[in-house]
Design a protein around this motif. Structure first.
Motif, PDB file in Angstrom:
ATOM      1  N   ARG A  76      28.625  55.446 115.923  1.00  0.00           N
ATOM      2  CA  ARG A  76      27.689  55.655 117.025  1.00  0.00           C
ATOM      3  C   ARG A  76      28.393  55.369 118.347  1.00  0.00           C
ATOM      4  O   ARG A  76      29.014  54.322 118.532  1.00  0.00           O
ATOM      5  CB  ARG A  76      26.473  54.733 116.868  1.00  0.00           C
ATOM      6  CG  ARG A  76      25.688  54.991 115.605  1.00  0.00           C
ATOM      7  CD  ARG A  76      24.435  54.141 115.573  1.00  0.00           C
ATOM      8  NE  ARG A  76      23.570  54.450 116.689  1.00  0.00           N
ATOM      9  CZ  ARG A  76      22.410  53.823 116.936  1.00  0.00           C
ATOM     10  NH1 ARG A  76      22.013  52.861 116.115  1.00  0.00           N
ATOM     11  NH2 ARG A  76      21.682  54.151 117.972  1.00  0.00           N
ATOM     12  N   ARG A  77      28.265  56.299 119.219  1.00  0.00           N
ATOM     13  CA  ARG A  77      28.873  56.155 120.534  1.00  0.00           C
ATOM     14  C   ARG A  77      27.789  55.807 121.547  1.00  0.00           C
ATOM     15  O   ARG A  77      26.716  56.401 121.562  1.00  0.00           O
ATOM     16  CB  ARG A  77      29.571  57.446 120.948  1.00  0.00           C
ATOM     17  CG  ARG A  77      30.656  57.878 119.975  1.00  0.00           C
ATOM     18  CD  ARG A  77      31.318  59.151 120.409  1.00  0.00           C
ATOM     19  NE  ARG A  77      31.962  59.005 121.699  1.00  0.00           N
ATOM     20  CZ  ARG A  77      32.566  59.995 122.343  1.00  0.00           C
ATOM     21  NH1 ARG A  77      32.608  61.199 121.795  1.00  0.00           N
ATOM     22  NH2 ARG A  77      33.125  59.774 123.516  1.00  0.00           N
ATOM     23  N   GLY A  78      28.075  54.808 122.332  1.00  0.00           N
ATOM     24  CA  GLY A  78      27.113  54.399 123.344  1.00  0.00           C
ATOM     25  C   GLY A  78      26.966  55.445 124.439  1.00  0.00           C
ATOM     26  O   GLY A  78      27.805  56.358 124.567  1.00  0.00           O
ATOM     27  N   PRO A  79      25.916  55.343 125.208  1.00  0.00           N
ATOM     28  CA  PRO A  79      25.731  56.306 126.297  1.00  0.00           C
ATOM     29  C   PRO A  79      26.842  56.180 127.326  1.00  0.00           C
ATOM     30  O   PRO A  79      27.401  55.104 127.545  1.00  0.00           O
ATOM     31  CB  PRO A  79      24.376  55.903 126.885  1.00  0.00           C
ATOM     32  CG  PRO A  79      24.187  54.473 126.489  1.00  0.00           C
ATOM     33  CD  PRO A  79      24.863  54.324 125.162  1.00  0.00           C
ATOM     34  N   ALA A  83      24.945  58.374 131.988  1.00  0.00           N
ATOM     35  CA  ALA A  83      23.667  58.168 131.294  1.00  0.00           C
ATOM     36  C   ALA A  83      23.110  56.783 131.584  1.00  0.00           C
ATOM     37  O   ALA A  83      21.911  56.617 131.829  1.00  0.00           O
ATOM     38  CB  ALA A  83      23.846  58.371 129.796  1.00  0.00           C
ATOM     39  N   ARG A  84      23.989  55.763 131.551  1.00  0.00           N
ATOM     40  CA  ARG A  84      23.523  54.405 131.857  1.00  0.00           C
ATOM     41  C   ARG A  84      23.058  54.294 133.313  1.00  0.00           C
ATOM     42  O   ARG A  84      22.040  53.644 133.605  1.00  0.00           O
ATOM     43  CB  ARG A  84      24.640  53.403 131.585  1.00  0.00           C
ATOM     44  CG  ARG A  84      25.009  53.286 130.111  1.00  0.00           C
ATOM     45  CD  ARG A  84      25.807  52.015 129.853  1.00  0.00           C
ATOM     46  NE  ARG A  84      27.045  51.996 130.610  1.00  0.00           N
ATOM     47  CZ  ARG A  84      28.208  52.477 130.173  1.00  0.00           C
ATOM     48  NH1 ARG A  84      28.268  53.037 128.964  1.00  0.00           N
ATOM     49  NH2 ARG A  84      29.297  52.395 130.914  1.00  0.00           N
ATOM     50  N   GLY A  87      19.726  56.006 133.574  1.00  0.00           N
ATOM     51  CA  GLY A  87      18.658  55.200 132.986  1.00  0.00           C
ATOM     52  C   GLY A  87      18.273  54.028 133.860  1.00  0.00           C
ATOM     53  O   GLY A  87      17.085  53.734 134.034  1.00  0.00           O
TER      54      GLY A  87
END
Length: 346
Positions: A76-79, A83-84, A87
């Motif tokens: 899983r790759r973080g945003p 994107a952060r 958000g």
């Protein structure tokens, strides 16, 4: 274990694995889990697994288990950074809009209840209004006096030192008067009241929230807006212009003392110069700013208190938040007034 195969280094690897359960007593699911893990390990190394020596019940349970290994999930790759950032921006804007909507709703409700109170239709006790008026007015005179006298004295001292170099020390009265009336007195008075009265409002209402007094008022049909918030907002809003005028007087007096002590000027000349540099319109603009500051501090402090939690720590957090919001809001609102004043040519 059954016969081994291979030679040399491979001689320790068995050809298959078997079991003798004739002396096996009671067993539980731990045995099934061990056998399943062993069967999967044997299958991965090409070793046979003979279940004939196991009890029938254990073989039936093992037959229900699948030895195939699930495919590994992709990491899983973080945003990403954008994107952060998006958000965080969305969250901040949503919170700001929600707070603005709640403050607008509270302010509108208070405006309606203030109109009803003027007609004697609001559930606001006169004694509560008088107590809040005293707390926001006469009780604050000492600190307002000390701060504004010192501010006026500092402005006069700096003005004398700097204007004397330009041989314009006679304009110290203009500097002190305009700076105090237009900016320093309304801002300093608002900051003092935000720390003194705004924090007290938030702490008091948060304490009532923790003691379930607000719930008791709601249960008896008494709106907390009328009983608690309205007297506080009306008191601070009404007293801020009065404190502003008082602060102007004592601030100019502080500058007067320093200027007379440092300059070769008569008291009458200083007073005359101050009067000529301060038209009535300057006081009107300062009164408007003080009114807006008082309303902002009172409404935000009461709202923070009503939204606080019910623990003792929440009371302290509410008081701290009210002070910070009051001070920052005062400076931000003063910047708006400065832009408006420049736009209208003041």
């Amino acid at each position: 274990m059954l016969p081994e195969h291979g030679t040399g280094a491979d001689r320790a690897t068995p050809a298959s694995i078997g079991f003798d359960a004739t002396r096996l007593g009671r067993w539980d699911s731990a045995l099934i889990d061990f056998l399943w893990q062993l069967r999967r390990l044997a299958a991965g190394r090409g070793i046979g697994f003979d279940e004939s020596g196991l009890p029938d019940a254990s073989r039936r349970l093992l037959s229900l288990l699948d030895d195939s290994r699930p495919a590994p999930l992709p990491p899983r790759r973080g945003p990403g950074l954008l994107a952060r950032l998006g958000g965080a921006t969305t969250t901040a804007l949503t919170g700001a809009l929600n707070n603005t909507g709640e403050l607008s709703s509270l302010l509108g409700g208070l405006t309606l209840r203030a109109g009803a109170a003027s007609l004697g239709r609001a559930r606001m006790r006169g004694i509560d209004l008088l107590d809040n008026l005293y707390d926001a007015g006469p009780s604050a005179l000492l600190i307002i006096t000390v701060v504004n006298v010192l501010v006026g004295a500092i402005l006069a001292f700096v003005g004398v030192v700097q204007l004397r170099r330009l041989a314009a020390d006679s304009f110290v009265a203009n500097l002190v008067g305009l700076a105090l009336v237009r900016e320093m007195v309304p801002v300093m008075t608002a900051i003092i009241m935000a720390g003194r009265t705004g924090g007290a409002y938030a702490a008091r209402i948060a304490t009532m929230q923790g003691n379930e007094e607000l719930d008791a008022l709601a249960a008896t049909g008494i709106p907390a807006t009328d009983y608690i918030v309205l007297p506080a907002v009306l008191s601070l809003t009404a007293m801020m212009p009065v404190l502003y005028l008082y602060g102007c007087v004592v601030g100019i007096a502080g500058g007067f003392v320093v200027a007379i002590a440092m300059l070769d000027i008569t008291p009458l000349a200083y007073i005359q110069q101050t009067r000529m540099s301060l038209p009535v319109g300057e006081f009107g603009f300062g009164l408007l700013k003080s009114f807006a500051f008082g309303l902002m501090i009172a409404v935000t402090s009461c709202r923070i208190g009503m939204k606080a939690g019910r623990s003792a720590a929440d009371v302290g957090s509410a008081a701290t938040s009210a002070v910070v919001v009051g001070i920052v809001g005062t400076i931000a609102l003063d910047a708006v007034f400065a832009v408006v004043a420049n736009a209208v040519g003041r």
